[in-house]
Write an enzyme that holds these catalytic residues in place. Structure first.
Site, PDB file in Angstrom:
ATOM      1  N   HIS A 126      50.274  50.307  62.085  1.00  0.00           N
ATOM      2  CA  HIS A 126      49.916  49.919  63.337  1.00  0.00           C
ATOM      3  C   HIS A 126      49.213  50.915  64.125  1.00  0.00           C
ATOM      4  O   HIS A 126      49.129  52.013  64.075  1.00  0.00           O
ATOM      5  CB  HIS A 126      51.301  49.321  64.128  1.00  0.00           C
ATOM      6  CG  HIS A 126      52.171  50.619  64.188  1.00  0.00           C
ATOM      7  ND1 HIS A 126      53.154  50.737  63.007  1.00  0.00           N
ATOM      8  CD2 HIS A 126      52.679  51.689  64.918  1.00  0.00           C
ATOM      9  CE1 HIS A 126      53.913  51.654  63.322  1.00  0.00           C
ATOM     10  NE2 HIS A 126      53.921  52.206  64.435  1.00  0.00           N
ATOM     11  N   LEU A 127      48.297  50.297  64.697  1.00  0.00           N
ATOM     12  CA  LEU A 127      47.069  51.363  65.622  1.00  0.00           C
ATOM     13  C   LEU A 127      47.696  51.082  67.067  1.00  0.00           C
ATOM     14  O   LEU A 127      47.675  49.835  67.561  1.00  0.00           O
ATOM     15  CB  LEU A 127      45.910  50.651  65.532  1.00  0.00           C
ATOM     16  CG  LEU A 127      44.542  51.305  65.875  1.00  0.00           C
ATOM     17  CD1 LEU A 127      44.741  52.897  65.757  1.00  0.00           C
ATOM     18  CD2 LEU A 127      43.486  50.581  65.788  1.00  0.00           C
ATOM     19  N   HIS A 128      48.090  52.112  67.711  1.00  0.00           N
ATOM     20  CA  HIS A 128      48.441  52.067  68.817  1.00  0.00           C
ATOM     21  C   HIS A 128      47.039  52.250  69.939  1.00  0.00           C
ATOM     22  O   HIS A 128      46.216  53.077  69.723  1.00  0.00           O
ATOM     23  CB  HIS A 128      49.279  53.484  69.434  1.00  0.00           C
ATOM     24  CG  HIS A 128      50.583  53.350  68.811  1.00  0.00           C
ATOM     25  ND1 HIS A 128      51.784  52.939  69.523  1.00  0.00           N
ATOM     26  CD2 HIS A 128      50.976  53.918  67.568  1.00  0.00           C
ATOM     27  CE1 HIS A 128      52.783  53.322  68.542  1.00  0.00           C
ATOM     28  NE2 HIS A 128      52.354  53.748  67.655  1.00  0.00           N
ATOM     29  N   ASN A 136      50.312  56.703  63.792  1.00  0.00           N
ATOM     30  CA  ASN A 136      51.208  57.626  63.558  1.00  0.00           C
ATOM     31  C   ASN A 136      51.814  57.350  61.797  1.00  0.00           C
ATOM     32  O   ASN A 136      52.032  56.311  61.638  1.00  0.00           O
ATOM     33  CB  ASN A 136      52.551  57.534  64.084  1.00  0.00           C
ATOM     34  CG  ASN A 136      52.466  57.937  65.814  1.00  0.00           C
ATOM     35  OD1 ASN A 136      51.731  58.755  66.127  1.00  0.00           O
ATOM     36  ND2 ASN A 136      53.077  57.293  66.746  1.00  0.00           N
ATOM     37  N   GLY A 181      56.386  60.879  63.932  1.00  0.00           N
ATOM     38  CA  GLY A 181      57.208  60.000  64.688  1.00  0.00           C
ATOM     39  C   GLY A 181      56.996  58.249  64.341  1.00  0.00           C
ATOM     40  O   GLY A 181      57.327  57.464  65.202  1.00  0.00           O
ATOM     41  N   GLN A 182      56.524  58.198  63.253  1.00  0.00           N
ATOM     42  CA  GLN A 182      56.363  56.741  62.896  1.00  0.00           C
ATOM     43  C   GLN A 182      57.912  56.010  62.544  1.00  0.00           C
ATOM     44  O   GLN A 182      58.736  56.430  61.757  1.00  0.00           O
ATOM     45  CB  GLN A 182      55.591  56.495  61.525  1.00  0.00           C
ATOM     46  CG  GLN A 182      55.365  55.133  60.893  1.00  0.00           C
ATOM     47  CD  GLN A 182      54.718  54.799  59.684  1.00  0.00           C
ATOM     48  OE1 GLN A 182      54.273  55.919  59.104  1.00  0.00           O
ATOM     49  NE2 GLN A 182      54.496  53.746  59.224  1.00  0.00           N
TER      50      GLN A 182
HETATM   51  P1  DGP Z   1      55.552  54.226  65.910  1.00  0.00           P
HETATM   52  O1  DGP Z   1      56.629  55.233  66.495  1.00  0.00           O
HETATM   53  O2  DGP Z   1      54.176  54.754  65.786  1.00  0.00           O
HETATM   54  O3  DGP Z   1      56.103  53.598  64.552  1.00  0.00           O
HETATM   55  O4  DGP Z   1      55.481  52.916  66.952  1.00  0.00           O
HETATM   56  C1  DGP Z   1      56.347  51.773  66.542  1.00  0.00           C
HETATM   57  C2  DGP Z   1      55.977  51.000  68.071  1.00  0.00           C
HETATM   58  O5  DGP Z   1      56.761  49.894  67.739  1.00  0.00           O
HETATM   59  C3  DGP Z   1      56.793  51.729  69.305  1.00  0.00           C
HETATM   60  O6  DGP Z   1      55.990  52.035  70.246  1.00  0.00           O
HETATM   61  C4  DGP Z   1      57.895  50.591  69.730  1.00  0.00           C
HETATM   62  C5  DGP Z   1      57.265  49.408  68.998  1.00  0.00           C
HETATM   63  N1  DGP Z   1      58.187  48.325  68.608  1.00  0.00           N
HETATM   64  C6  DGP Z   1      59.278  48.325  67.825  1.00  0.00           C
HETATM   65  N2  DGP Z   1      59.775  47.124  67.611  1.00  0.00           N
HETATM   66  C7  DGP Z   1      58.923  46.321  68.465  1.00  0.00           C
HETATM   67  C8  DGP Z   1      59.215  44.893  68.570  1.00  0.00           C
HETATM   68  O7  DGP Z   1      60.037  44.279  67.922  1.00  0.00           O
HETATM   69  N3  DGP Z   1      58.380  44.512  69.444  1.00  0.00           N
HETATM   70  C9  DGP Z   1      57.425  44.961  69.950  1.00  0.00           C
HETATM   71  N4  DGP Z   1      56.550  44.365  70.919  1.00  0.00           N
HETATM   72  N5  DGP Z   1      57.369  46.120  69.797  1.00  0.00           N
HETATM   73  C10 DGP Z   1      57.894  46.886  69.211  1.00  0.00           C
END
Ligand code: DGP
Length: 114
Positions: A100-102, A87, A93-94
């Site tokens: 980060h790669l989902h 994203n 929705g970033q």
């Molecule tokens: P995005 O919307 O592409 O920026 O996704 C960010 C993702 O990061 C979202 O799916 C939730 C995850 N995330 C946010 N904070 C943390 C955290 O502290 N720990 C973990 N494991 N994931 C997190």
């Protein structure tokens, strides 16, 4: 980077469930999973977004994709299918400004995404 939550995970200052790791890349389970398998693959170096990727990031980017492929096998979604998503910016929705790669899988994923 000081205040970045994913940099804190890299430095082990806040906990995360690690899926895999090498010298350049860390993969951990998403705290708010959107699929039965939802893992984030990040560079250990702080890169804010796809827009900040430079020519000299080629090695870390290829390591991210290779690690994602390995985790897909590890999680048993290599044959059923999975999705890799970056994203970038508000409309996508970033929410976290650290590249980060989902990796999403183990359910039927809709297309086009919402
Ligand atoms: P995005 O919307 O592409 O920026 O996704 C960010 C993702 O990061 C979202 O799916 C939730 C995850 N995330 C946010 N904070 C943390 C955290 O502290 N720990 C973990 N494991 N994931 C997190």
């Amino acid at each position: 980077m000081e205040g970045c939550i994913f940099c804190k995970i890299v430095r082990k200052e806040i906990p995360a469930r690690i899926a895999a790791e090498n010298s350049l890349v860390l993969a951990f389970y998403d705290v708010n999973p959107q699929a039965p398998v939802h893992i984030l693959v990040i560079p250990k170096e702080h890169i804010s977004s796809v827009l900040e990727i430079k020519e000299n990031h080629q090695e870390v980017l290829s390591q991210m994709i290779l690690l994602a492929k390995r985790i897909a096998k590890q999680e048993g979604v290599d044959q059923s299918g999975f999705r890799l998503v970056f994203n970038c910016g508000a409309d996508a929705g970033q929410a976290v400004d650290h590249l980060h790669l989902h990796l999403l899988g183990k359910r039927r994923l809709g297309w086009p995404p919402g």
